[in-house]
Scaffold this active site. Structure first.
Site, short mmCIF file in Angstrom:
data_model
loop_
_atom_site.label_atom_id
_atom_site.label_comp_id
_atom_site.label_asym_id
_atom_site.label_seq_id
_atom_site.Cartn_x
_atom_site.Cartn_y
_atom_site.Cartn_z
N GLU A 191 0.42 -1.27 0.10
CA GLU A 191 -0.09 -0.03 0.26
C GLU A 191 0.82 1.25 -0.11
O GLU A 191 0.59 2.29 0.43
CB GLU A 191 -1.09 -0.05 1.15
N HIS A 218 -2.32 2.18 8.01
CA HIS A 218 -3.48 1.63 7.34
C HIS A 218 -3.89 0.16 8.44
O HIS A 218 -3.01 0.10 8.50
CB HIS A 218 -2.97 1.00 6.25
N HIS A 247 -7.67 -2.32 9.87
CA HIS A 247 -7.99 -3.25 9.64
C HIS A 247 -9.67 -3.02 11.08
O HIS A 247 -10.20 -4.06 10.68
CB HIS A 247 -8.43 -4.56 9.14
N GLU A 287 -16.76 12.43 22.22
CA GLU A 287 -15.73 13.02 22.39
C GLU A 287 -15.32 12.53 20.47
O GLU A 287 -14.43 13.29 20.04
CB GLU A 287 -14.84 11.29 22.59
N HIS A 308 -12.77 -2.83 3.98
CA HIS A 308 -11.33 -3.70 4.51
C HIS A 308 -10.95 -2.23 5.21
O HIS A 308 -10.28 -3.30 6.29
CB HIS A 308 -10.86 -3.01 3.09
P1 13P Z 1 0.99 -5.53 3.20
O1 13P Z 1 1.57 -6.81 3.93
O2 13P Z 1 1.42 -5.33 2.01
O3 13P Z 1 0.91 -4.37 3.69
O4 13P Z 1 -0.41 -5.17 2.87
C1 13P Z 1 -1.42 -5.97 3.59
C2 13P Z 1 -2.52 -4.85 3.96
O5 13P Z 1 -3.67 -3.93 4.77
C3 13P Z 1 -3.14 -4.73 2.76
O6 13P Z 1 -4.09 -3.47 2.14
ZN ZN Z 2 -4.87 -3.77 4.09
#
Ligand code: 13P
Ligand code: ZN
Length: 273
Positions: free
Chosen positions: A116, A139, A141, A169, A210
């Protein structure tokens, strides 16, 4: 002179990636983090001034030429970062042409930056235009937030307002709201471009089904932003589990009181029905 592995930067990255893992937001190799370091900060160490390898990148990052980023590796598990930082993360410098990066520390088994990386670097470019202190793109999840992207309309306004209403908050931490993009294939330059374009208006961009991209001046602040959003998403989920019927909620007047008390610049468009 000290070694980079003993630096506060590696220590903070280890703490943050472990925190993300322990919250359940980075299963397997899920998630990635990049932290900008200045030239002065990098040059203080005895083992960061040599190029170990050069890796090509598939988009133009010339606006970041000469900048350094400590970044997690593609395919690496956050649960392992603490034990193997020199293998699972790396310090890179963006080359003058913006089409490759020099690895100056880490990735010692031949690893490379996260898949990413386009979204990270493009988002850094946009946030740096707004804030010279911009340092972190994160990033991950977060489960409850991801779940909400299946059950609510994919609208920045709807998602922002819903999250604001789950906890006072929230509006204090993200008064501008959060941005939502359409579902796109991860790991591509296209999703990087869309994420960065949305980052012009928000510190947080939701990737439906995602996860989330968040920007900030420090690892703590950026983690705190995701934590606050996910807390509100958890309250939302819990309300649904209790039957989903709300008898009362935080009102527009309550939001305005918060704005007065904390000196917030609210996103007025999202406040109104
Ligand atoms: P990477 O292992 O390449 O960092 O990817 C993980 C991920 O969350 C892809 O969206
Ligand atoms: Zn991801």
């Amino acid at each position: 002179m000290t070694k980079f592995i003993d630096s506060k930067y590696v220590k903070e990255m280890k703490q943050t990636t472990m925190n993300l893992y322990e919250h359940g937001w980075d299963e397997r190799n899920g998630g990635n983090v990049s932290l900008r370091l200045t030239k002065d900060e990098v040059e203080k160490f005895e083992d960061t001034n040599k190029t170990l390898r050069t890796v090509q990148i598939k988009f133009n990052a010339s606006e970041l030429a000469g900048k350094y980023y400590l970044v997690t590796g593609t395919g690496r598990y956050f649960k392992n970062m603490t034990e193997y930082p020199e293998r699972d993360m790396g310090l890179i410098k963006i080359n003058a042409e913006g089409n490759s990066v020099d690895i100056v520390w880490g990735f010692d088994d031949g690893g490379e930056p996260t898949s990413e990386f386009p979204a990270h670097l493009m988002s850094h470019i946009e946030r740096l235009k707004k804030d010279p202190e911009q340092r972190v793109i994160m990033h991950c999840h977060p489960t409850n937030l991801v779940a909400m992207t299946f059950t609510l309309p994919l609208s920045s306004k709807v998602l922002s307002r819903t999250l604001w209403q789950m906890h006072p908050e929230s509006i204090v931490v993200f008064p501008e709201g959060i941005g939502v993009i359409p579902y796109m294939c991860p790991g591509t330059t296209a999703i990087g471009e869309k994420t960065a374009e949305t980052m012009k208006d928000y510190h947080v961009v939701v990737w439906p089904h995602h996860g989330v991209f968040a920007a900030g001046d420090s690892l703590d602040e950026t983690f705190g932003l995701v934590e606050t959003i996910e807390k509100s998403a958890l309250v939302y989920t819990t309300i649904q589990a209790q039957g989903g019927k709300m008898l009362q909620t935080i009102t527009e007047k309550d939001f305005r009181d918060l704005a007065d008390r904390f000196g917030l610049e609210l996103n007025e468009e999202y406040l109104k029905d």
